[in-house]
Each structure stands twice: as structure tokens, then as C-alpha cells.
Design an enzyme around this catalytic site. Structure first.
Site, PDB file in Angstrom:
ATOM      1  N   ASP A  26      -0.524   7.840  -2.307  1.00  0.00           N
ATOM      2  CA  ASP A  26       0.551   6.931  -1.913  1.00  0.00           C
ATOM      3  C   ASP A  26       0.011   5.910  -0.906  1.00  0.00           C
ATOM      4  O   ASP A  26      -0.441   6.271   0.180  1.00  0.00           O
ATOM      5  CB  ASP A  26       1.660   7.773  -1.286  1.00  0.00           C
ATOM      6  CG  ASP A  26       2.854   6.950  -0.858  1.00  0.00           C
ATOM      7  OD1 ASP A  26       2.817   5.699  -0.960  1.00  0.00           O
ATOM      8  OD2 ASP A  26       3.830   7.573  -0.397  1.00  0.00           O
ATOM      9  N   ILE A  27       0.109   4.647  -1.262  1.00  0.00           N
ATOM     10  CA  ILE A  27      -0.463   3.594  -0.404  1.00  0.00           C
ATOM     11  C   ILE A  27       0.261   3.487   0.946  1.00  0.00           C
ATOM     12  O   ILE A  27      -0.307   2.996   1.920  1.00  0.00           O
ATOM     13  CB  ILE A  27      -0.474   2.233  -1.140  1.00  0.00           C
ATOM     14  CG1 ILE A  27      -1.493   1.274  -0.510  1.00  0.00           C
ATOM     15  CG2 ILE A  27       0.918   1.611  -1.192  1.00  0.00           C
ATOM     16  CD1 ILE A  27      -1.819   0.070  -1.365  1.00  0.00           C
ATOM     17  N   ASN A  40       7.723  -9.434  -5.137  1.00  0.00           N
ATOM     18  CA  ASN A  40       8.218 -10.473  -6.050  1.00  0.00           C
ATOM     19  C   ASN A  40       8.451 -11.729  -5.212  1.00  0.00           C
ATOM     20  O   ASN A  40       8.379 -11.690  -3.985  1.00  0.00           O
ATOM     21  CB  ASN A  40       9.481 -10.024  -6.783  1.00  0.00           C
ATOM     22  CG  ASN A  40      10.592  -9.676  -5.831  1.00  0.00           C
ATOM     23  OD1 ASN A  40      11.052 -10.501  -5.053  1.00  0.00           O
ATOM     24  ND2 ASN A  40      11.022  -8.424  -5.857  1.00  0.00           N
ATOM     25  N   GLY A  48       9.225   0.121  -7.163  1.00  0.00           N
ATOM     26  CA  GLY A  48       7.785   0.412  -7.177  1.00  0.00           C
ATOM     27  C   GLY A  48       7.161   0.460  -5.797  1.00  0.00           C
ATOM     28  O   GLY A  48       7.756   0.963  -4.838  1.00  0.00           O
ATOM     29  N   ASP A  50       6.665  -1.944  -3.793  1.00  0.00           N
ATOM     30  CA  ASP A  50       7.463  -2.780  -2.892  1.00  0.00           C
ATOM     31  C   ASP A  50       8.558  -1.946  -2.204  1.00  0.00           C
ATOM     32  O   ASP A  50       8.685  -1.946  -0.966  1.00  0.00           O
ATOM     33  CB  ASP A  50       8.077  -3.907  -3.744  1.00  0.00           C
ATOM     34  CG  ASP A  50       8.572  -5.078  -2.923  1.00  0.00           C
ATOM     35  OD1 ASP A  50       8.366  -5.082  -1.704  1.00  0.00           O
ATOM     36  OD2 ASP A  50       9.171  -5.991  -3.525  1.00  0.00           O
TER      37      ASP A  50
END
Ligand code: AR6
Length: 189
Positions: A26-27, A40, A48, A50
Site C-alpha cells: 500500500d503506497i 484526476n 483507487g 487517489d
């Protein structure tokens, strides 16, 4: 005060390829100087990566994005561009937001636009003297970019940039699933 998402032991688990690292996880739990958000053009959040970044980082990130929208980015961020904000409560101090191309068959400049995402994000890292930055697979989720092609572009662009720049010293590719991990592994080896 502890951060909302404490860094994992990702560094010991990551696979190293010189200045490039590959990690599956997980980033939002990576404590590089910056993590990149696959945003976006509205900059005001989404699903996601974001959604995960805004959830884990808290309202400070959204406030910073709103300020950008109130200023120079009144019409939003164009595909391929990148901006930098605080990381809020993330272990990473900064978030670099970039907008990947929506996959549309491959003849709508998708490869160039995706390459721009990596280049512009890395340029911001250099300008802000960041030592490390972590990338998710931009456009490879909701935006539908074929993963093998996107991975090849990501690795090619990061490598080319690092050859020309001392900063960032280190770039981490973060993948969510095993199949993506293997695609990166093949490109990096
Ligand atoms: N850590 C690392 N990788 C992740 C994580 C995570 N926490 N979550 C997802 N991925 P996506 P896009 C992977 O859809 O295709 C949003 O709504 C995921 O498996 O997040 O650029 C934005 O607001 C995939 O490989 O980004 C935009 O509207 C990759 O991250 C739109 O989605 C990117 O998936 C952007 O779509």
C-alpha cells in the site's frame, strides 16, 4: 503524534535494483519524501490510489488541492501535468498529484501523456530537493492502461531521468498485485 498510517517495514521487503526499488503493498504506508497520486484533473479526490491517499492523509491534502484550484489550476490539472502538496498525515511528507491518460486504444497520445506524468513528477521531486519518491502504476486501474505497456513506460522514463539527475536518489515502484509486481520485476532485471 502518530501518523494515521505508520510506515511498514517496506524497505526491508522491497527488491532493490540500484536507485530503483520495487515493493508490493500500500503506497499510503511508504515513508519516501513524496508519494505520487494517480489523480484526476479535478484534484478533488476519487477512488483507487487517489481515494486511499486522501483517506490516509486526511483533510490537509484536499485543502491544499482546493487552494491550487482556486489559483493557477482553476480549470484543473491537465493530463500529464503534476503538482505537489503536503502529505498531511501520511508518512510521506509530500504528495505529487499527476493525471494519467485514460486508455483509449493507444492512438490518442496515451504513451506520451503517461511518460509526461513520470517526467513531470520527477522534475517536481528534483526542484523540491526530494531524496525519494514512490510511484503507483499511474493509469493502470480505472483509467484502463494495459499494465505491461504502462510498466515499460514507467521504468524507461524513470531510468532515463535518473541517468540525468542526482535527485531523487531513489525511486520506488509500488504495486498492489502480484501480476503487476512481476511485470515490473521483468522490466527492472
Ligand atoms: N497502493 C498502491 N497501489 C494501489 C493502491 C494503493 N493503496 N490502490 C490502488 N493501487 P487507480 P488510475 C493500484 O484506479 O488508473 C481515481 O478515481 C491499482 O491496482 O487508482 O490512474 C482517480 O481520481 C492500479 O494498478 O488510478 C481518477 O479518477 C494503480 O494503483 C482515476 O481513479 C492505479 O489505479 C485514475 O485512474
Amino acid at each position: 503524534m502518530p501518523t494515521a498510517s505508520t510506515p511498514t517495514t517496506w524497505r526491508t521487503e522491497a527488491k532493490s535494483f540500484g536507485r530503483l526499488l520495487l515493493y508490493r503493498g500500500d503506497i499510503t504506508r511508504i515513508d519516501t519524501d513524496a508519494v505520487v497520486n494517480a489523480a484526476n484533473s479535478s484534484l478533488l479526490g476519487g477512488g483507487g490510489v487517489d481515494g486511499a491517499i486522501h483517506r490516509a492523509g486526511g483533510p490537509e491534502i484536499l485543502e491544499a488541492c482546493r487552494r491550487l484550484r482556486a489559483g493557477y489550476y482553476g480549470k484543473g490539472l491537465r493530463t500529464g501535468e503534476a503538482v505537489i502538496t503536503t502529505g498531511g498525515r501520511l508518512p510521506a511528507r509530500h504528495v505529487v498529484h499527476t493525471v494519467g491518460p485514460v486508455w483509449n486504444g493507444g492512438h490518442k497520445q496515451e504513451p506520451e501523456l503517461l511518460a509526461n506524468c513520470y517526467r513531470n513528477s520527477l522534475r517536481l521531486a528534483t526542484e523540491n530537493q526530494l531524496r525519494s519518491i514512490a510511484f503507483p502504476g499511474i493509469s493502470t486501474g480505472v483509467y484502463g492502461y494495459p499494465k505491461a505497456e504502462a510498466t515499460a513506460i514507467a521504468v524507461r522514463e524513470v531510468r532515463a531521468f535518473l541517468e540525468q539527475h542526482d535527485l531523487p536518489q531513489e525511486v520506488v515502484f509500488v504495486t498492489f498485485d502480484e501480476a503487476s509486481f512481476q511485470l515490473y520485476e521483468r522490466e527492472l532485471e
